[in-house]
Enzyme design. Structure first.
Site, mmCIF file in Angstrom:
data_model
loop_
_atom_site.group_PDB
_atom_site.id
_atom_site.type_symbol
_atom_site.label_atom_id
_atom_site.label_comp_id
_atom_site.label_asym_id
_atom_site.label_seq_id
_atom_site.Cartn_x
_atom_site.Cartn_y
_atom_site.Cartn_z
ATOM 1 N N GLY B 292 0.932 -1.018 -0.594
ATOM 2 C CA GLY B 292 -0.003 -0.205 0.265
ATOM 3 C C GLY B 292 0.762 1.315 -0.198
ATOM 4 N N LYS B 293 2.002 1.560 -0.233
ATOM 5 C CA LYS B 293 3.007 2.440 -0.334
ATOM 6 C C LYS B 293 2.793 2.865 -1.597
ATOM 7 C CE LYS B 293 6.672 -0.005 2.292
ATOM 8 N NZ LYS B 293 7.770 -0.660 1.735
ATOM 9 N N LEU B 294 2.513 2.482 -2.539
ATOM 10 C CA LEU B 294 1.536 2.745 -3.565
ATOM 11 C C LEU B 294 0.621 2.521 -3.819
ATOM 12 C CD1 LEU B 294 5.126 2.723 -7.202
ATOM 13 C CD2 LEU B 294 4.635 4.142 -4.473
#
Lengths: 361, 361, 361, 361
Positions: B292-294
């Site tokens: 979920g970083k990107l």
């Protein structure tokens, strides 16, 4: 006040950003930064020095540079005589031929589903695709051509010149093979057996059993004789591989027969391999001195970078700063159409090394 | 005739060399070649998209970029608001301070005799030298300044803004710290304890036992709150390291407290590390999606290159093509002088995360 | 007959394959081969020398080694006092805690569909997976624990000892944190703010605003004082990163205050980064001498290898050959439970550096 | 309770250190860790599978493995028929011959003074030295031998078998060439022109103008015919280079003439190059599927490691676990002494591809 250390002479000059800078100005500003940026800037300076000196410049080319969109840069370097002799892997010449014949490589993804590609008969080179069916037409085109040649062994140099001529006559399109043909620049391909050009040659035998013979040992003799005839040399290497070593080997072999030869005077390599695993592709230019491949006082630089970044920038910069130097450059003159090539009017034998003894020099 | 495969859509367009090309034109022509050259060209395009969109742009910076001659590029990116927040290693800020204070790094050799350098008290960073004595004056300068601060923990963001202000007032010279101070751009340094700035802070305690306190956990809260306040973000990473992860972590932490946050919309990294050893520096942007970083529909590109080659070219290109976009760009507005920073007029707490529940959004 | 060159002293001894060889015998036979194989064999020899000498051995640990299955090797090295002090990234300690709490990492694929993983809330580290929900329970567990601590700044060394104790008391399971707690081996985590442990600490503030304070600058003072108190040191580095530099910085900082300190006597690093891009992770041990990080007469070796190959082999070999040396090894004795740690009965201050003047020595 | 994700099936099993573990036990414990350690453990398992299946196993060998001390491992793999056909660079065969002739390579330093080495005529390969004078005696030995052969082109396969025989008869020493000669295992060397063996051959012409002729295109035909005759194959590649591609090309070329051929069933590579620069040495085994080089359901693993670490460990492990499998292995039987080789009693032509049409199969 304390005296400054002898080690602290030339300050790093931080790169200043500006709109509208040319590639040449960018590289010029990179001369005083550090790491591989500085090395790439030094590569431009050393190449300019090569062009100013009276040296035969060898260009080595490995990696998928033609498929990757650099073939017209290499053609440009040949046509404008930034270099005098190309040593290439077979794949680069084959992918060049593929496009010169009017076919294309395609933008792809490194994350592609290779089983799906295989089903569509698409060959992948990292992020680039090509049609296997089109490749097969190339193989046939090469084997058809090879079947028309005389039934005797050809050096790769002679064969590739003929192939380039046939390609030019057929297509009138620019590319590496056609540029080298037109500029009378020799091409060697020491690992031709490890490529689709070799596969095309092998298929020629299916038609004519005596066809498809390559005199790969003759290439060793010819390349060394080129250096014996003209002992001052320089080496520009893209990507390591067999071309890098072949260019060095030619000098070492020449030195064996002529006291005038003493290693390349200039060496520039753009590689992604590293020295510490012992392979030749990544070996340092310092190490090359121990072998006599480079003169110990040679000007040299190694750039750790992908050629698809380094070469467009470097070639664009040289296209701005080199034309004047190129105009007055004294290049070796080759004839390549016959079994025996010549350099500056002298025969370059494929059969035996020219032996220069001390007194003859 | 056989239908063409769906995989063969966009042909590779070989790079055409021409004299006088700008950096921008070079990168533009590289969009249709392959490998890392294409990736670098894509980086330019994605950065332009970031600037056109309404996103907070984080810049991460690791590796010896300041010592290596790139600090004025970073200062330029900050001053012209190509980026809105810097996350850096301590070394890059320290080497920036070193030069802003009027001292220099020097051109050296990677083959130097390190025992001789040690004797002369010259510190080497690959091919770059610096004077250890000058470094010691920096340490003292930092510790003297730290001793003047209030006796309470500072986030690195607050401390570095104060340090930048002191540096600007003392020197009036351009650099990363001074540019960020003047442009009111926050700087985080999550690994400040692993740097000479940290060493300077530690030495402040020798003078004043209650000095030199950094609230590193407050940086986590602040950086996440920045994203909670302004959830659309982008990430530009040079060289991996702690900055890369810290920028991603801020988004992950923010998402924990706010449903509006869902990973960076754009991501661009220029790294030399590779994914296959498992380290975060070389990790792929695809992997970042799993965390979920990107955002899974983010525009992203990873360039495998030394920043000392890639950044001068990329920044020079953007300086030609970006000014119009920059002029109309809607940037986040920060105040940084106090204990609590603000973004677009809202307090960014260091003490607790802003909790956005669904209804509040 | 010509005299043999002074350079040709010790022949390469080709590796002889044999069934049933122990890891120790394999590494022993690798001492006389070349490249990184020889370097890894040298690493075993140098580590044995460290253990025989009277030095404090620092272990640095970066990269995803805990998630990647090496955490029990590190725990073994700590428990058996192959090393005396650990400097780690936060991620390695967090992933260790994850497993010590009874959760697992899982075998995955580097070619996974990251969007599908994101949907299932699975976090990927190259070819390894973990559950994000389980990670969130860790964060809560850490923040709950942090909220029970005194309301004052903790060095990471003190905090991690307490965390290890709590983990041991809760789980009675082996791991890095629990092994270090039980063996009274200090752990420093200079980039704790760039990790999920930092995130857990930051979340403690949501419960108790005065919780979650880390005195990262105190870590600098403590680590340097450890070396001032016991100036002979060695460095074992896995993977570069902040731990590598922090261990070197401690020595440089200590030397500033004590003439007895003069760089590590032994240094061994297993890294995948390379020197030529200028970053600290890949920097050579020769370069470290210029800074005084290493003694110029130090025994040292750098191995270019993935730790997941090199460390199982090396640790297995040492488990065969080192026990006798370990049994007679004179280790530094720490107490770690209080605000101020001790080494060999002496206080190691976090507040000010011990100043050793020449006469005192 | 929430159902577990389908992605979380097999936990990582942390490596447990123990004294006295064999290489085989170490690799066995590495099967459940991550990154390249897991890959190397998988390589052992896949090699065992190859040995159990009825496949022709090709071994490719590039990089300075012979000089680096691995030649007796390769000889062991050949003698015990872990592999059935070797494809090598010329350098590896040359350095093997150098030692089999009773000469040595020597332990050196990568930091050597190369000008001093050049003066002493010592050639350096990273951290390994050899005497140039001894090399020259090899060249003469090879050229003397080549001058005794029939005056017709030899494939490298035929030439290297004769060379191995001469070497065995002269020295009775173990090595790659002699082991292959004695075990009747064919060796191909597609880039022989780019090596000192090629140089020796070229020097034979100085004595006898019609000597030193190599039919490199015949090698392509022979290698493909080997696969047409025995379509189930496997590939073990050390270090990329021309051997890697040649082994794949043989399968692709064979498939062109026989519907029974459909890519290698097993593939294992130990490389240090990476895919993202587009070169063939580092190309992924997934990419190889798109070309049909590998069957899409092949068992395969790529290990990113220096062979000087990976191969001693892997070969030692196999020497413990493979003997039973080797004992019952069904190997292809070659005769190699004549102009035309045979496999399992069938002629393998060098002049034309065997064409298998559908009905014939």
């Amino acid at each position: 006040m304390k005296k400054k250390s002898r080690f602290l002479q030339t300050p790093v000059e931080p790169f200043q950003v500006e709109g509208g800078l040319t590639a040449d100005a960018v590289l010029s500003r990179m001369e005083r930064i550090s790491f591989q940026g500085r090395n790439l800037a030094t590569a431009r300076r050393i190449w300019l020095k090569m062009l100013e000196d009276d040296v035969t410049i060898f260009l080595g080319m490995a990696g998928a540079l033609s498929a990757g969109g650099l073939r017209l840069i290499v053609a440009h370097l040949i046509a404008n005589r930034y270099v005098d002799c190309l040593v290439s892997t077979g794949a680069n010449l084959y992918h060049d031929l593929h496009e010169t014949r009017g076919q294309r490589h395609f933008i792809g993804s490194p994350l592609a589903d290779d089983a799906a590609l295989a089903e569509d008969r698409i060959d992948r080179v990292y992020d680039t695709y090509a049609s296997e069916e089109e490749f097969i037409t190339n193989d046939i085109w090469i084997s058809d051509f090879a079947a028309t040649l005389e039934h005797r062994p050809y050096t790769t140099r002679e064969f590739l010149h003929q192939l380039g001529g046939h390609l030019w006559n057929t297509t009138k399109r620019d590319g590496i093979l056609t540029a080298a043909y037109r500029a009378q620049v020799p091409i060697f391909c020491p690992a031709i057996a490890d490529s689709s050009i070799g596969m095309g040659l092998s298929q020629a035998r299916q038609k004519i059993p005596t066809a498809g013979h390559i005199d790969i040992i003759g290439d060793i003799v010819e390349s060394a004789n080129m250096i014996i005839r003209r002992p001052r040399t320089a080496s520009v290497v893209l990507g390591g591989g067999t071309p890098k070593n072949f260019i060095n080997q030619a000098s070492v072999q020449a030195e064996f027969y002529s006291p005038d030869v003493s290693g390349h005077r200039y060496a520039l390599q753009i590689v992604t391999d590293v020295p510490h695993f012992g392979g030749a592709s990544g070996s340092s230019l310092e190490e090359a001195q121990s072998w006599g491949k480079l003169a110990t006082d040679s000007a040299r630089v190694s750039v750790q970078a992908d050629a698809t970044i380094a070469l467009p920038l470097l070639a664009s910069a040289l296209a701005t700063s080199a034309p004047a130097v190129l105009a007055r450059r004294k290049v070796p003159v080759f004839t390549l159409a016959s079994r025996d090539m010549t350099i500056d009017g002298q025969i370059v034998s494929r059969d035996r090394f020219e032996e220069m003894n001390e007194s003859a020099v």
